[in-house]
Design a protein around this motif. Structure first.
Motif, short mmCIF file in Angstrom:
data_model
loop_
_atom_site.label_atom_id
_atom_site.label_comp_id
_atom_site.label_asym_id
_atom_site.label_seq_id
_atom_site.Cartn_x
_atom_site.Cartn_y
_atom_site.Cartn_z
N ASN A 330 39.44 32.58 40.92
CA ASN A 330 39.82 31.73 42.05
C ASN A 330 40.40 30.39 41.62
N ARG A 331 40.31 30.06 40.33
CA ARG A 331 40.79 28.76 39.88
C ARG A 331 41.76 28.83 38.70
N ALA A 332 41.61 29.81 37.84
CA ALA A 332 42.35 29.82 36.57
C ALA A 332 43.86 29.79 36.81
N PRO A 333 44.61 29.06 35.98
CA PRO A 333 46.07 29.02 36.14
C PRO A 333 46.71 30.35 35.71
N ARG A 334 47.94 30.51 36.17
CA ARG A 334 48.68 31.75 35.93
C ARG A 334 48.72 32.14 34.44
N GLU A 335 49.04 31.15 33.57
CA GLU A 335 49.20 31.47 32.14
C GLU A 335 47.93 32.08 31.56
N LEU A 336 46.77 31.60 32.03
CA LEU A 336 45.52 32.14 31.49
C LEU A 336 45.18 33.49 32.12
N LEU A 337 45.46 33.63 33.41
CA LEU A 337 45.19 34.92 34.06
C LEU A 337 45.98 36.03 33.38
N LEU A 338 47.21 35.69 32.93
CA LEU A 338 48.04 36.70 32.27
C LEU A 338 47.40 37.19 30.97
N ARG A 339 46.44 36.45 30.47
CA ARG A 339 45.79 36.86 29.21
C ARG A 339 44.53 37.69 29.44
N VAL A 340 44.19 37.94 30.69
CA VAL A 340 43.01 38.77 30.96
C VAL A 340 43.39 40.25 30.79
N PRO A 341 42.71 40.95 29.88
CA PRO A 341 43.00 42.39 29.75
C PRO A 341 42.75 43.08 31.08
N GLY A 342 43.62 43.98 31.46
CA GLY A 342 43.45 44.68 32.74
C GLY A 342 44.20 44.02 33.89
N LEU A 343 44.75 42.83 33.66
CA LEU A 343 45.60 42.20 34.67
C LEU A 343 47.04 42.22 34.16
N GLY A 344 47.95 42.75 34.97
CA GLY A 344 49.35 42.77 34.58
C GLY A 344 50.12 41.67 35.29
N VAL A 345 51.42 41.59 35.01
CA VAL A 345 52.23 40.54 35.64
C VAL A 345 52.17 40.66 37.16
N ARG A 346 52.29 41.90 37.65
CA ARG A 346 52.32 42.08 39.10
C ARG A 346 50.96 41.84 39.74
N SER A 347 49.89 42.27 39.09
CA SER A 347 48.59 42.03 39.71
C SER A 347 48.26 40.54 39.70
N VAL A 348 48.73 39.81 38.67
CA VAL A 348 48.51 38.36 38.67
C VAL A 348 49.28 37.70 39.82
N GLU A 349 50.54 38.15 40.05
CA GLU A 349 51.30 37.58 41.18
C GLU A 349 50.57 37.83 42.49
N ARG A 350 50.09 39.06 42.68
CA ARG A 350 49.37 39.38 43.92
C ARG A 350 48.10 38.56 44.04
N LEU A 351 47.43 38.38 42.91
CA LEU A 351 46.18 37.62 42.91
C LEU A 351 46.42 36.17 43.32
N LEU A 352 47.50 35.59 42.79
CA LEU A 352 47.80 34.20 43.14
C LEU A 352 48.13 34.07 44.62
N ALA A 353 48.88 35.05 45.15
CA ALA A 353 49.23 35.00 46.58
C ALA A 353 47.95 35.13 47.42
N ALA A 354 47.08 36.05 47.03
CA ALA A 354 45.89 36.33 47.83
C ALA A 354 44.93 35.14 47.83
N ARG A 355 44.80 34.46 46.69
CA ARG A 355 43.80 33.42 46.65
C ARG A 355 44.22 32.17 47.39
#
Lengths: 409, 288
Positions: A330-355
């Motif tokens: 709910n807080r981490a910036p995009r650049e760090l979320l992209l480094r989470v295994p199991g999260l791809g570019v598209r799921s990070v975009e969706r996550l940012l929109a949803a939060r």
């Protein structure tokens, strides 16, 4: 020499071209000529897949496999005993158009052995693509292999007709080049790539007078590196690729696991090609281009310079850098979320929109397309915290492929 | 009160949109409307059948473009609930403006899943559809025909692609649910068909030769191939007949290549341990 049928030539010259890994038909959208034949889709299309899992998108052939060079890794080297053939202009044009009309291919990938001289070969290649474009008004995708020593005027004409141009860097190290491709000069190759990249960049700028962009290889340039033939390790290869992307604005670097070829040279290993290694290199390449990893960061997770074959490079990096995790989604910036295994570019975009709309809970992240089997060890939500794992090795073991039980004879 | 609407298979989106506008105009909540495919014969016991057809001035409701982009492919899915789900989304969109902006919403996630399935289906159709040569028309244009069996109803979505790409020939694409025909550049969307008997041609043999040739037996990996090109497509792909044979022969071909290789003179297989290797430099362009 016996007269070869079209079928026989296709067998020889298709076989000769298949060790080139690039098959992309992406990067350019060609609009149709009304009532004409051919378009190109920005995302590219794979029309078939062979049992080696590689896609067939373009008719990938050599104009001829006669060659004056003697590169050890190449099936077409002068000293190889393979059957030789040469297509006429009409034969390549007919094959391309007839395959295209049946929706077998996106277009043509034409390459060639070097005959007579680099310029003479380049002229013959251009004659074919000019015929396709100007006589048959073919508007599909064309990828042309460029010959490093060809004159600039010829390269300019090639770029007017082709969507993509490529020059192969062949091997990742200087020693590799000296040992296996002694007649090719790595510096000449790099100068040619530099010239191409400047030409592509210049053509992409609208001119003052016409405000129109010139047409010059609109899908950019790519290259290929053979891996597993010389002693370069993955970290070295990735540093090379990063340099190629940075200096020459390449669209893609292809990695081709060195594969045994018929009538192989005695100086090269006859082995199963290192396919898993090649796969890990592509994953690492992806991380550099779309996820903001520096080659050194990936190298850090590669023990002895070699990528972990058991774990993908993103997971390997995360396991080595556990201090950065878990992240609050709910807080981490995009650049760090992209480094989470199991999260791809598209799921990070969706996550940012949803939060922006709501606080995300575990089930929400699942719905956004995250691979929770991996991601859950690295994220925090209001209703989820990964169990504390004091030993980094525990987590690593959890992600390793399951050991296979041996069978009794 | 419950109102029922029937949506035809061809042109589903524009009919759904018309009916949805009517329902919204009547302020009908999602549970007051039932939706069915016109081809499906069952009747809604408690519903009256589409009472507003052709009625009064159509009021328009503002929706974001993203909703239309989603609704068009969703209408082409086989899911029977698709029209109802779309109406529920439209209903909520009138009340909660941010609805389309939250991908974590279960309804939107469900619709996006349907959308992805249809887009994938459309992509596979562009990839794996194969034309066969059926001669020359009286106009002198060459004629081609294709048969394809998609999972959903993607024909309307891919029509534009085939029309743009194959502008200089006449062609027909047949599927079990609909067909698309282009003659002299005139395009007609028509009824579905049964599997036709189309002639093999010489080009198909050349294509199969090429397919067998580009396969590298040293890299055989049938699982990767099937991930991209599942078996369900094989029956309409001319080259697929070769697959079992290529896989069977791969190991032997690879062994033969290795056996024929001359003995290695001076090299161990490289393992990446050669750390003295000099990396190649990147010469900067000289200014001219």
């Amino acid at each position: 020499m016996p007269v070869l049928t079209l079928q026989q030539k296709l067998t020889i010259l298709g076989d000769a071209a298949k060790y080139d890994a690039s098959c992309a038909s992406s990067g350019v959208a060609r609009t149709a000529h009304p009532g004409g034949l051919g378009t190109a889709e920005a995302s590219g299309i794979c029309h078939s897949f062979t049992p080696d899992g590689r896609c067939v998108s373009l008719l990938k052939i050599l104009m001829t496999n006669f060659c004056i060079y003697d590169c050890a890794y190449c099936i077409n080297r002068r000293s190889s005993a393979v059957a030789r053939a040469r297509f006429s202009v009409d034969e390549v044009v007919t094959l391309t158009l007839e395959f295209y009309r049946r929706n077998y291919i996106e277009g043509l990938f034409l390459s060639s052995g070097i005959i007579r001289s680099p310029d003479a070969t380049m002229e013959d290649l251009i004659r074919i693509v000019r015929n396709l474009r100007e006589v048959h008004h073919f508007n599909g995708y064309i990828h042309l292999k460029t010959i490093p020593d060809a004159s600039p005027e010829l390269v300019a004409e090639a770029g007017r007709h082709a969507d993509r141009l490529s020059i192969n860097v062949e091997l990742p190290s200087e020693q590799g080049m000296a040992a296996f491709a002694p007649q090719k000069n790595p510096l000449t190759i790099r100068h040619a790539m530099g010239d191409l990249s400047r030409h592509i960049a210049a053509a992409a700028e609208p001119t003052l007078r016409r405000r129109l962009r010139q047409r010059f290889a609109p899908a950019g340039q790519s290259t290929q590196m053979i891996i597993g033939a010389d002693g370069a390790n993955d970290a070295q290869i990735l540093v090379q690729s990063a340099g190629l992307y940075r200096h020459y604005g390449l669209k893609r670097v292809y990695y081709s696991a060195f594969s045994p070829i018929p009538d192989a040279s005695a100086r090269l290993p006859a082995l199963k090609p290192p396919l898993l290694r090649e796969h890990r290199l592509y994953q690492a390449d992806w991380l550099m281009r779309f996820y903001g990893y520096a080659p050194e960061e990936i190298g850090q997770a590669a023990a002895g310079g070699m990528l972990d074959l058991d774990l993908d490079p993103k997971l390997a990096w995360a396991l080595l850098n556990r201090a950065q995790f878990p992240l609050d989604v709910n807080r981490a910036p995009r650049e760090l979320l992209l480094r989470v295994p199991g999260l791809g570019v598209r799921s990070v975009e969706r996550l940012l929109a949803a939060r922006r709309q709501q606080r995300l809970r575990y089930a929400d992240v699942t719905r956004l397309g995250a691979v929770m089997k991996k991601a859950r060890s690295f994220i925090v939500t209001p209703d989820w915290h990964p169990p504390p794992s004091s030993e980094a090795d525990d987590l690593r073991t959890a992600f390793l492929p399951r050991p296979r039980q041996l069978q009794l004879l | 009160m419950s109102v029922g609407f029937a949506i035809p298979r061809i042109g589903a989106f524009s009919v759904w949109r018309q009916k949805a506008r009517l329902a919204l105009h009547q302020n009908l909540a999602p549970d007051q409307v039932t939706w069915r495919e016109e081809a499906a014969p069952q009747h809604d016991l408690f519903g009256t059948d589409a009472p507003f057809c052709g009625a009064r001035g159509q009021r328009r409701f503002a929706v974001p473009q993203t909703f239309l982009d989603l609704a068009v492919p969703v209408c082409l899915h086989r899911e029977v609930q698709r029209f109802a789900l779309l109406y529920e989304a439209l209903w909520r969109l009138q009340r909660e403006a941010p609805f389309m902006r939250n991908p974590a919403d279960p309804l939107l996630a469900r619709l996006s899943g349907l959308e992805r399935a249809v887009l994938r289906d459309a992509h596979k159709m562009k990839s794996f559809l194969r034309f066969r040569d059926v001669g020359v028309a009286a106009s002198g244009r060459r004629r081609f025909a294709a048969w394809f069996e998609p999972d959903h109803y993607p024909l309307e979505l891919v029509a534009e692609f085939f029309i743009r790409r194959f502008g200089d020939m006449d062609w027909i694409i047949l599927t079990p649910d609909a067909s698309l025909c282009s003659v002299n550049g005139e395009v007609v969307l028509g009824e579905g068909s049964v599997r036709p008997d189309l002639p093999k041609g010489a080009a198909e043999d050349l294509w199969c030769t090429y397919y067998a040739t580009v396969f590298n037996p040293a890299r055989v990996s049938p699982r990767t191939m099937q991930g991209h090109m599942p078996k369900k497509y094989w029956r309409n792909l001319p080259e697929a007949e070769l697959i079992p044979g290529l896989i069977r022969g791969a190991e032997a071909r690879h062994r033969a290549m290795v056996a024929l290789a001359p003995p290695q003179r001076d090299r161990q297989p490289p393992d990446g341990s050669d750390t003295d290797l000099k990396p190649l430099c990147f010469p900067q362009p000289q200014e001219q």
